[in-house]
Design a protein around this motif. Structure first.
Motif, PDB file in Angstrom:
ATOM      1  N   ASP A 162     -22.879 -15.172  44.849  1.00  0.00           N
ATOM      2  CA  ASP A 162     -23.538 -14.490  46.065  1.00  0.00           C
ATOM      3  C   ASP A 162     -22.707 -13.492  46.530  1.00  0.00           C
ATOM      4  OD1 ASP A 162     -25.693 -14.002  47.687  1.00  0.00           O
ATOM      5  OD2 ASP A 162     -24.610 -15.284  49.263  1.00  0.00           O
ATOM      6  N   GLY A 163     -23.419 -12.245  46.533  1.00  0.00           N
ATOM      7  CA  GLY A 163     -22.487 -11.238  47.009  1.00  0.00           C
ATOM      8  C   GLY A 163     -21.999 -10.362  45.579  1.00  0.00           C
ATOM      9  N   THR A 164     -22.814 -10.131  44.640  1.00  0.00           N
ATOM     10  CA  THR A 164     -22.207  -9.597  43.224  1.00  0.00           C
ATOM     11  C   THR A 164     -21.374  -8.141  43.868  1.00  0.00           C
ATOM     12  OG1 THR A 164     -24.144 -10.225  42.328  1.00  0.00           O
ATOM     13  CG2 THR A 164     -22.992  -8.862  41.103  1.00  0.00           C
ATOM     14  N   LYS A 165     -21.987  -7.388  44.532  1.00  0.00           N
ATOM     15  CA  LYS A 165     -21.338  -6.044  44.857  1.00  0.00           C
ATOM     16  C   LYS A 165     -20.097  -6.331  45.415  1.00  0.00           C
ATOM     17  CE  LYS A 165     -25.530  -3.494  45.205  1.00  0.00           C
ATOM     18  NZ  LYS A 165     -26.641  -2.799  45.845  1.00  0.00           N
ATOM     19  N   SER A 192     -24.699  -7.506  56.715  1.00  0.00           N
ATOM     20  CA  SER A 192     -24.419  -7.206  55.237  1.00  0.00           C
ATOM     21  C   SER A 192     -23.455  -6.013  55.036  1.00  0.00           C
ATOM     22  CB  SER A 192     -25.638  -6.869  54.422  1.00  0.00           C
ATOM     23  OG  SER A 192     -26.538  -7.797  54.206  1.00  0.00           O
ATOM     24  N   TYR A 193     -22.626  -6.078  54.059  1.00  0.00           N
ATOM     25  CA  TYR A 193     -21.915  -4.878  54.025  1.00  0.00           C
ATOM     26  C   TYR A 193     -22.603  -3.891  53.488  1.00  0.00           C
ATOM     27  CZ  TYR A 193     -17.828  -2.246  51.981  1.00  0.00           C
ATOM     28  OH  TYR A 193     -17.023  -1.356  51.567  1.00  0.00           O
ATOM     29  N   GLU A 194     -23.371  -4.155  52.618  1.00  0.00           N
ATOM     30  CA  GLU A 194     -24.337  -3.080  51.988  1.00  0.00           C
ATOM     31  C   GLU A 194     -25.493  -2.551  52.784  1.00  0.00           C
ATOM     32  OE1 GLU A 194     -23.789  -1.769  48.787  1.00  0.00           O
ATOM     33  OE2 GLU A 194     -22.427  -3.033  48.360  1.00  0.00           O
ATOM     34  N   ALA A 209     -27.987  -1.127  52.073  1.00  0.00           N
ATOM     35  CA  ALA A 209     -29.213  -1.269  51.238  1.00  0.00           C
ATOM     36  C   ALA A 209     -29.923  -2.640  51.327  1.00  0.00           C
ATOM     37  CB  ALA A 209     -29.148  -0.760  49.814  1.00  0.00           C
ATOM     38  N   HIS A 210     -29.071  -3.562  51.937  1.00  0.00           N
ATOM     39  CA  HIS A 210     -29.575  -4.946  51.884  1.00  0.00           C
ATOM     40  C   HIS A 210     -29.969  -5.252  53.406  1.00  0.00           C
ATOM     41  CE1 HIS A 210     -26.905  -6.497  48.258  1.00  0.00           C
ATOM     42  NE2 HIS A 210     -27.935  -5.470  48.098  1.00  0.00           N
ATOM     43  N   SER A 211     -29.541  -4.516  54.383  1.00  0.00           N
ATOM     44  CA  SER A 211     -29.921  -4.970  55.866  1.00  0.00           C
ATOM     45  C   SER A 211     -29.582  -3.809  56.810  1.00  0.00           C
ATOM     46  CB  SER A 211     -29.038  -5.866  56.335  1.00  0.00           C
ATOM     47  OG  SER A 211     -29.360  -6.118  57.607  1.00  0.00           O
ATOM     48  N   VAL A 240     -20.689 -15.886  52.806  1.00  0.00           N
ATOM     49  CA  VAL A 240     -19.489 -15.933  53.584  1.00  0.00           C
ATOM     50  C   VAL A 240     -19.710 -15.818  54.902  1.00  0.00           C
ATOM     51  CG1 VAL A 240     -17.155 -14.653  53.682  1.00  0.00           C
ATOM     52  CG2 VAL A 240     -17.987 -15.307  51.470  1.00  0.00           C
ATOM     53  N   LYS A 241     -20.803 -14.928  55.240  1.00  0.00           N
ATOM     54  CA  LYS A 241     -21.129 -14.593  56.674  1.00  0.00           C
ATOM     55  C   LYS A 241     -21.558 -15.974  57.240  1.00  0.00           C
ATOM     56  CE  LYS A 241     -23.996 -11.458  55.593  1.00  0.00           C
ATOM     57  NZ  LYS A 241     -23.690 -10.599  54.133  1.00  0.00           N
ATOM     58  N   TYR A 242     -22.347 -16.719  56.785  1.00  0.00           N
ATOM     59  CA  TYR A 242     -22.653 -18.256  57.327  1.00  0.00           C
ATOM     60  C   TYR A 242     -21.440 -19.072  57.577  1.00  0.00           C
ATOM     61  CZ  TYR A 242     -27.855 -17.594  56.317  1.00  0.00           C
ATOM     62  OH  TYR A 242     -29.190 -17.213  56.400  1.00  0.00           O
ATOM     63  N   TRP A 293     -32.010 -19.251  47.269  1.00  0.00           N
ATOM     64  CA  TRP A 293     -30.577 -19.353  46.971  1.00  0.00           C
ATOM     65  C   TRP A 293     -29.533 -18.638  47.786  1.00  0.00           C
ATOM     66  CZ3 TRP A 293     -34.001 -18.413  42.706  1.00  0.00           C
ATOM     67  CH2 TRP A 293     -34.146 -16.860  42.280  1.00  0.00           C
ATOM     68  N   ASP A 294     -30.139 -17.556  48.237  1.00  0.00           N
ATOM     69  CA  ASP A 294     -29.228 -16.550  49.270  1.00  0.00           C
ATOM     70  C   ASP A 294     -29.270 -17.187  50.695  1.00  0.00           C
ATOM     71  OD1 ASP A 294     -28.761 -14.456  47.713  1.00  0.00           O
ATOM     72  OD2 ASP A 294     -30.584 -13.652  47.745  1.00  0.00           O
ATOM     73  N   HIS A 295     -29.715 -18.284  50.903  1.00  0.00           N
ATOM     74  CA  HIS A 295     -29.573 -18.739  52.147  1.00  0.00           C
ATOM     75  C   HIS A 295     -29.564 -20.387  52.363  1.00  0.00           C
ATOM     76  CE1 HIS A 295     -30.436 -14.548  53.888  1.00  0.00           C
ATOM     77  NE2 HIS A 295     -31.142 -14.761  52.975  1.00  0.00           N
TER      78      HIS A 295
HETATM   79  N1  LIG Z   1     -32.518  -4.730  48.573  1.00  0.00           N
HETATM   80  C1  LIG Z   1     -32.120  -5.665  49.071  1.00  0.00           C
HETATM   81  N2  LIG Z   1     -32.253  -6.421  50.443  1.00  0.00           N
HETATM   82  C2  LIG Z   1     -31.744  -7.434  50.838  1.00  0.00           C
HETATM   83  N3  LIG Z   1     -31.015  -8.068  50.117  1.00  0.00           N
HETATM   84  C3  LIG Z   1     -30.599  -8.085  48.929  1.00  0.00           C
HETATM   85  C4  LIG Z   1     -31.360  -6.672  48.252  1.00  0.00           C
HETATM   86  N4  LIG Z   1     -30.955  -6.701  46.912  1.00  0.00           N
HETATM   87  C5  LIG Z   1     -30.158  -7.618  46.834  1.00  0.00           C
HETATM   88  N5  LIG Z   1     -30.042  -8.360  47.824  1.00  0.00           N
HETATM   89  C6  LIG Z   1     -29.485  -9.724  47.985  1.00  0.00           C
HETATM   90  O1  LIG Z   1     -28.476  -9.787  48.857  1.00  0.00           O
HETATM   91  C7  LIG Z   1     -27.630 -10.834  48.377  1.00  0.00           C
HETATM   92  C8  LIG Z   1     -26.179 -10.382  48.847  1.00  0.00           C
HETATM   93  O2  LIG Z   1     -26.098 -10.809  50.125  1.00  0.00           O
HETATM   94  P1  LIG Z   1     -25.706  -9.724  51.436  1.00  0.00           P
HETATM   95  O3  LIG Z   1     -26.819  -8.455  51.459  1.00  0.00           O
HETATM   96  O4  LIG Z   1     -25.619 -10.545  52.592  1.00  0.00           O
HETATM   97  O5  LIG Z   1     -24.375  -9.109  51.395  1.00  0.00           O
HETATM   98  S1  LIG Z   1     -24.019  -7.790  50.788  1.00  0.00           S
HETATM   99  O6  LIG Z   1     -25.150  -6.858  50.629  1.00  0.00           O
HETATM  100  O7  LIG Z   1     -23.180  -7.853  49.623  1.00  0.00           O
HETATM  101  O8  LIG Z   1     -23.035  -7.120  51.996  1.00  0.00           O
HETATM  102  C9  LIG Z   1     -27.742 -10.707  47.155  1.00  0.00           C
HETATM  103  O9  LIG Z   1     -27.194 -11.859  46.327  1.00  0.00           O
HETATM  104  P2  LIG Z   1     -26.525 -11.562  44.897  1.00  0.00           P
HETATM  105  O10 LIG Z   1     -27.588 -10.782  43.737  1.00  0.00           O
HETATM  106  O11 LIG Z   1     -26.517 -13.178  44.525  1.00  0.00           O
HETATM  107  O12 LIG Z   1     -25.359 -10.845  44.965  1.00  0.00           O
HETATM  108  C10 LIG Z   1     -29.214 -10.180  46.711  1.00  0.00           C
HETATM  109  O13 LIG Z   1     -29.741 -11.457  46.548  1.00  0.00           O
END
Ligand SMILES: Nc1ncnc2c1ncn2[C@@H]1O[C@H](COP(=O)(O)OS(=O)(=O)O)[C@@H](OP(=O)(O)O)[C@H]1O
Ligand SMILES: [Mg+2]
Ligand SMILES: [Mg+2]
Ligand SMILES: [Mg+2]
Length: 389
Positions: A177-180, A268-270, A272-274, A299-301, A325-327
């Motif tokens: 989780d957190g591939t980026k 989220s770090y990204e 695009a995710h939040s 890791v946030k949790y 699986w993300d929560h």
């Molecule tokens: N567009 C978008 N919006 C919201 N969330 C997304 C999005 N794309 C991906 N994901 C999911 O975010 C998982 C990574 O967790 P976080 O978003 O908390 O971390 S971070 O973005 O890497 O900082 C990440 O989990 P992994 O694919 O397991 O890395 C994704 O399931």
């Protein structure tokens, strides 16, 4: 008051809801949910297997991340080593669960599948995954001199094809989780939880890059910058953290702070995710002074469960559907540490609907004291966003 005693036996035979209610007012007062000790014990084997599986998978991920950071692959944007670690981790977790729990019927809902690995041209990648899996098992040593074939690895990955749901037992796995974060050399987690009749009953989070010592003074003297934490929680039994490659678990608790001005928050770090702008507006309303702490993955949790921060805000952009699986693992790790995880309407997350979480707008996490103020601030910020002045 006319009180009757009613015993409700849920579809899960071991769980008894003992409820007292007043017939006059038709008001049901659930006094206690008694999980019989046999229920808790029935998860013990699974709990031990989950900790073992996540720890072994973490070793594979650490090896791949180290190689990735030492190579120039990242700058070439070749993401295959990430894929190798995701697949390898998933294969290892499936393998360990099957081996450790031979007599327990279960299925696995996992993020990855083997489709791309079965395509022409993927043989080398599949062989690398297989080698990594076998090397990791051989270093661990628990399973003798076992060697998995490429076909075994494909099958192990595909054990994760379940859709989950509200009946039976399902393991829920995010192999990385957190591939980026993993690619950047930052935070990531191996997240594994068990659903029983749609409820999360145990969860394990392996966080290979999270410092042990961040706020736990008990570990401060052990090693300066030692990293690698394993969080684990079982329903009704609290949340614990221990070094990823060690023992001596410590019980953890979410922060007890009541004044939101003293809170710090995770997101989220990204971006695009939040929606970072929305979190910022909520934090402003709460009077939060500290800047946001941006960390990848569940890791946030884990960090929140030991009080590193007080609030986690997650607002995906429109159209994104959250996956269980993300929560799942993160959710029980926080709730068993005394925290609350909900959507923006205050509803708990429902893991019984299959792969996706059907939720209202976003996920918010904090302690019980701060939750009412947080819900209010979230509501106001969402209203302002919907109709800006
Ligand atoms: N567009 C978008 N919006 C919201 N969330 C997304 C999005 N794309 C991906 N994901 C999911 O975010 C998982 C990574 O967790 P976080 O978003 O908390 O971390 S971070 O973005 O890497 O900082 C990440 O989990 P992994 O694919 O397991 O890395 C994704 O399931
Ligand atoms: Mg994920
Ligand atoms: Mg993943
Ligand atoms: Mg992914």
């Amino acid at each position: 008051m006319n009180i009757n005693c009613l015993r409700i036996v849920t579809p899960q035979p071991q769980v008894k809801l003992i409820s007292l209610f007043s017939t006059r007012k038709s008001r049901t007062l659930i006094l206690s949910l008694k999980l019989s000790s046999s229920v808790l014990m029935s998860y013990d084997k699974g709990f031990a297997a989950a900790k073992k599986a996540a720890s072994i998978a973490a070793r594979l991920c650490q090896k791949v991340q180290k190689a990735l950071l030492q190579s120039d692959v990242q700058s070439k944007l070749d993401r295959s080593p990430v894929t190798v670690a995701d697949y390898g981790s998933q294969a290892l977790v499936s393998f360990v669960l099957e081996r450790e729990l031979p007599s327990e019927p279960f299925s696995i809902v996992a993020e990855e599948d083997s489709k791309d690995l079965r395509k022409d041209g993927a043989q080398d990648t599949l062989q690398r995954i297989t080698d990594l899996v076998n090397d990791t098992l051989s270093i661990d040593g628990s399973y003798g001199s076992i060697t998995l074939s490429t076909e075994d690895v494909l099958k192990a990955i595909d054990s994760g094809k379940s859709e989950g749901g509200s009946h039976g037992r399902h393991w829920v796995l995010d192999p990385i989780d957190g591939t980026k974060g993993f690619v950047r050399g930052d935070q990531y987690a191996i997240a594994l939880a068990l659903l029983d009749e749609g409820k999360v009953v145990l969860g394990v989070l392996a966080c290979p890059n999270l410092p042990l010592a961040s706020i736990r003074s008990d570990y401060q003297h052990s090693a300066d910058k030692e990293v690698g934490c394993l969080f684990f929680a079982k329903i009704g039994a609290g949340t614990y953290m221990q070094p990823l490659n060690g023992s001596s678990p410590l019980k953890v608790q979410v922060t007890a702070i009541e004044n939101s001005e003293e809170a710090s928050f995770f997101e989220s770090y990204e971006k695009a995710h939040s929606m970072h702008d929305l979190s910022s507006s909520i934090a402003k309303k709460l009077g939060v002074k500290a800047p946001p702490v941006r960390i990848d993955s569940q890791v946030k949790y884990g960090a929140l469960s030991r009080g590193d921060g007080a609030i986690y805000l997650r607002f995906p952009h429109k159209g994104y559907r959250e996956k269980i699986w993300d929560h799942a693992a993160g959710c029980i790790v926080v709730t068993e540490a005394g925290g609350v995880v909900s959507d923006v309407s205050g509803n708990p997350l429902d893991f019984s609907k299959g792969k996706y979480l059907d939720l209202d707008t976003g996920i918010i996490v904090t302690n019980q004291k701060l939750m009412p103020a947080l819900l209010k601030a979230v509501k106001e910020s969402l209203e302002e966003k919907a109709s800006p002045l």
